[in-house]
Design a protein around this motif. Sequence first.
Motif, PDB file in Angstrom:
ATOM      1  N   VAL A   1      39.583  13.042  28.218  1.00 26.53           N
ATOM      2  CA  VAL A   1      40.053  11.779  27.661  1.00 26.53           C
ATOM      3  C   VAL A   1      39.142  11.245  26.570  1.00 26.53           C
ATOM      4  O   VAL A   1      37.978  11.621  26.448  1.00 26.53           O
ATOM      5  CB  VAL A   1      40.192  10.705  28.763  1.00 26.53           C
ATOM      6  N   PHE A   2      39.727  10.335  25.793  1.00 24.94           N
ATOM      7  CA  PHE A   2      38.985   9.520  24.833  1.00 24.94           C
ATOM      8  C   PHE A   2      38.832   8.154  25.506  1.00 24.94           C
ATOM      9  O   PHE A   2      39.802   7.416  25.646  1.00 24.94           O
ATOM     10  CB  PHE A   2      39.769   9.409  23.524  1.00 24.94           C
ATOM     11  N   LEU A   3      37.618   7.850  25.945  1.00 25.50           N
ATOM     12  CA  LEU A   3      37.366   6.681  26.790  1.00 25.50           C
ATOM     13  C   LEU A   3      36.826   5.513  25.966  1.00 25.50           C
ATOM     14  O   LEU A   3      35.803   5.639  25.289  1.00 25.50           O
ATOM     15  CB  LEU A   3      36.376   7.048  27.886  1.00 25.50           C
ATOM     16  N   MET A   4      37.505   4.392  26.064  1.00 31.23           N
ATOM     17  CA  MET A   4      37.075   3.172  25.382  1.00 31.23           C
ATOM     18  C   MET A   4      36.851   2.057  26.389  1.00 31.23           C
ATOM     19  O   MET A   4      37.606   1.918  27.349  1.00 31.23           O
ATOM     20  CB  MET A   4      38.135   2.731  24.364  1.00 31.23           C
ATOM     21  N   SER A   5      35.793   1.276  26.187  1.00 29.81           N
ATOM     22  CA  SER A   5      35.646   0.033  26.922  1.00 29.81           C
ATOM     23  C   SER A   5      35.070  -1.023  25.980  1.00 29.81           C
ATOM     24  O   SER A   5      34.676  -0.718  24.851  1.00 29.81           O
ATOM     25  CB  SER A   5      34.762   0.190  28.172  1.00 29.81           C
ATOM     26  N   LYS A   6      35.054  -2.264  26.478  1.00 23.37           N
ATOM     27  CA  LYS A   6      34.712  -3.407  25.629  1.00 23.37           C
ATOM     28  C   LYS A   6      33.703  -4.293  26.347  1.00 23.37           C
ATOM     29  O   LYS A   6      33.666  -4.342  27.574  1.00 23.37           O
ATOM     30  CB  LYS A   6      35.986  -4.201  25.311  1.00 23.37           C
ATOM     31  N   ILE A   7      32.907  -5.000  25.572  1.00 24.80           N
ATOM     32  CA  ILE A   7      31.928  -5.932  26.124  1.00 24.80           C
ATOM     33  C   ILE A   7      32.101  -7.288  25.458  1.00 24.80           C
ATOM     34  O   ILE A   7      32.619  -7.393  24.341  1.00 24.80           O
ATOM     35  CB  ILE A   7      30.488  -5.418  25.932  1.00 24.80           C
ATOM     36  N   ASP A   8      31.634  -8.337  26.147  1.00 27.17           N
ATOM     37  CA  ASP A   8      31.818  -9.709  25.668  1.00 27.17           C
ATOM     38  C   ASP A   8      30.573 -10.313  25.042  1.00 27.17           C
ATOM     39  O   ASP A   8      30.670 -11.266  24.268  1.00 27.17           O
ATOM     40  CB  ASP A   8      32.237 -10.616  26.834  1.00 27.17           C
TER      41      ASP A   8
ATOM     42  N   LEU B   1      33.202   2.028  21.804  1.00 28.07           N
ATOM     43  CA  LEU B   1      32.709   0.755  22.329  1.00 28.07           C
ATOM     44  C   LEU B   1      33.163  -0.345  21.387  1.00 28.07           C
ATOM     45  O   LEU B   1      32.953  -0.249  20.174  1.00 28.07           O
ATOM     46  CB  LEU B   1      31.178   0.775  22.415  1.00 28.07           C
ATOM     47  N   GLN B   2      33.783  -1.393  21.948  1.00 29.21           N
ATOM     48  CA  GLN B   2      34.286  -2.468  21.099  1.00 29.21           C
ATOM     49  C   GLN B   2      33.783  -3.837  21.570  1.00 29.21           C
ATOM     50  O   GLN B   2      33.635  -4.076  22.773  1.00 29.21           O
ATOM     51  CB  GLN B   2      35.816  -2.472  21.093  1.00 29.21           C
ATOM     52  N   LEU B   3      33.558  -4.712  20.610  1.00 23.59           N
ATOM     53  CA  LEU B   3      33.246  -6.100  20.904  1.00 23.59           C
ATOM     54  C   LEU B   3      34.551  -6.809  21.212  1.00 23.59           C
ATOM     55  O   LEU B   3      35.478  -6.807  20.406  1.00 23.59           O
ATOM     56  CB  LEU B   3      32.541  -6.757  19.712  1.00 23.59           C
TER      57      LEU B   3
END
Length: 331
Positions: A103-110, A136-138
């Motif tokens: 997979v292409f795994l993405m997660s986000k942080i606050d 990784l995304q904001l």
Amino acid sequence: MTRREFLQVTVAAGVTPALPGGRAAAAGPLPHRTLGRTGAEVSIVGLGGFHIGKQEDPQESVRLVRAAIDGGITFLDNCWDYNGGESELRMGKALRDGYRARVFLMSKIDGRDRATAAKQLDESLRRLQTDHLDLLQLHEVIYSEDPGRAFAEGGAMEALAAARQAGKARFLGFTGHKSPDLHLAMLRAADAHGFAFDTVQLPLNVLDAHHDSFERKVLPVAVAKGMGVLGMKPMADGLILESRAAGAEECLRYAMSVPGVSVTITGIDSRRVLEQDLRLARGFQPLGATERAALLARTAAAAQGGKWEKYKTAREFDGTFQNPEWLGPKA
């Protein structure tokens, strides 16, 4: 009527059958697209992470993630704050036994400051049981001060850049659902600091096309920059179905047909919904000009004022508004 209830009524027949063990039956390959200048190839439909933390039985969440991957979905979405971390924990268990490599795994942080953002990233990696994210995304760029805070000295962008340098994240991006003007401000701030985001995540649906539109304002800029475009909220969190302006299949076809979109992230909370989405993706045909025009004409009235896009007009969808501590301390 919820999205799940709608689908149970409208697609009870003709869905892709499931194989023993919960795997979706093969019915042709799932189409892929290139994620902007990253060069990564991802499935045209992505598994939304929020709904993966909602099943009563955690093992059902694990089975659902694996069924999605076995069915050909390669793009997985998640976030540090989804369901108090439960979404990442369940996805992490699903990614054992060789599934992570598929997979292409993405997660986000606050976090808006470097320390908070770095801490949240490390927590996400532990929950997801991986040493790196593909993306990784904001998360939730929904406040006017977000670009300034993120790019300030000691801000979140320092943590994101450090994560990439350390091999904890391959690519970097940001998300938001409130206003296309805030997305544009974030892109201007990046330009001013000599930084190039790899991706951007934004709502793209038949109502957004009419009202305060991300599709019209942000998408052309992102495409011109060579960014990977992640479309979300194809059904406006089910509100389009509630409005009866369009059906589930129409919503997904429209979202996947928007030129420049790499992947459409959609909430999948049951095997039936998964099979519906796989069937649509495998047999995907972009809307023709006449179909698109007719659908937009039919949805124009419902779009007025953002009544059915409450994530733009109300605070109930703003997790960091309800939990400001997720953002970290202000300077």
